[in-house]
Enzyme design. Sequence first.
Site, PDB file in Angstrom:
ATOM      1  N   CYS A  76       0.864  -1.181   0.000  1.00 21.62           N
ATOM      2  CA  CYS A  76       0.000   0.000   0.000  1.00 21.62           C
ATOM      3  C   CYS A  76       0.898   1.227   0.000  1.00 21.62           C
ATOM      4  O   CYS A  76       1.682   1.423   0.932  1.00 21.62           O
ATOM      5  CB  CYS A  76      -0.918  -0.008   1.225  1.00 21.62           C
ATOM      6  SG  CYS A  76      -1.867   1.505   1.417  1.00 21.62           S
ATOM      7  N   CYS A 237      -4.764   6.465  -3.403  1.00 20.20           N
ATOM      8  CA  CYS A 237      -4.113   5.155  -3.345  1.00 20.20           C
ATOM      9  C   CYS A 237      -2.720   5.309  -3.936  1.00 20.20           C
ATOM     10  O   CYS A 237      -2.578   5.632  -5.118  1.00 20.20           O
ATOM     11  CB  CYS A 237      -4.929   4.120  -4.115  1.00 20.20           C
ATOM     12  SG  CYS A 237      -4.127   2.498  -4.248  1.00 20.20           S
TER      13      CYS A 237
END
Length: 295
Positions: A76, A237
């Site tokens: 991530c 993101c």
Amino acid sequence: MEFTKMHALGNDYIVINEFDGEKVKEEEKAEFSRKICRRGFSVGADGVIFIQKPTSDEYDVRFRIFNSDGSEAEMCGNGIRCFSKYVYERIMKKNPLKVETKGGLRVSEMEIEGDEVKKIKVYMGVPKFKLKDIPMVVDGYKEDDEFLNGELKLKNPYLPKVKLSVVNVGNPHAVIFVEDNNIDLDFVREHLDVIGKEIEHHEAFPERINVHFVKVLNPNEIRIVTWERGAGYTTACGTGTTASVIMAHKLGKTNNRVLAHLDGGDLEIEIKDDGVYMIGDAVMVYDAKLINIGW
């Protein structure tokens, strides 16, 4: 149990320091993450980050992240910036920092003022484009093929088919350029819950996939709307931004250094010969003690 709330571009995380010992049992981490991330009933977050000792000496520290649905992600981008800031400021003054992730080695270089991390540049590795690396299964393609602006049929009433490209940057992403699909980002936002979810769970992606809708503004700028695997709509993101810039550059739409505008803020991505770099900040919001996980 003590934890720290952090965010990067509005992508918020509960950070738990397990570097000196386990705080949540391994078999309970998925359910714990699902419960504690539930907004209105517990702390609420997009995910839970666990900081652990690495499994080998080639790394300094281990990064693990669980989505709000309890699934564990490989990597991530926004999360690893939060992670890197926490590790430098509270565990070890190591810069650069070699991080072990499920998606492989990531290296964080930090811009420091005093003892505070102001900006983090993360080496995101080398992208993988083969279908076996996503994974993706689609008629007419072999596992070593790439899927670049290929077409998938959908079942929703708003978008019957979509042109998309896939790439793995530690986790899998589908990148959709709105101009290639005769739609705009207003249309995407209106129907994101339906279209994003369908693509995430499409039969072509047996392990599901992150979905990003991209508008190219000029050769140096793009705008992105994101639907994350396991989390749904998020304000930003990091890995998805990386994937979007990689695909925009690969398809000849942008240069190798791009400023990406997301709902939560901006990220800079640079593509070099040795791989891809992500540059952005992270914010430590508060420390707290968990009394009850909620339900």
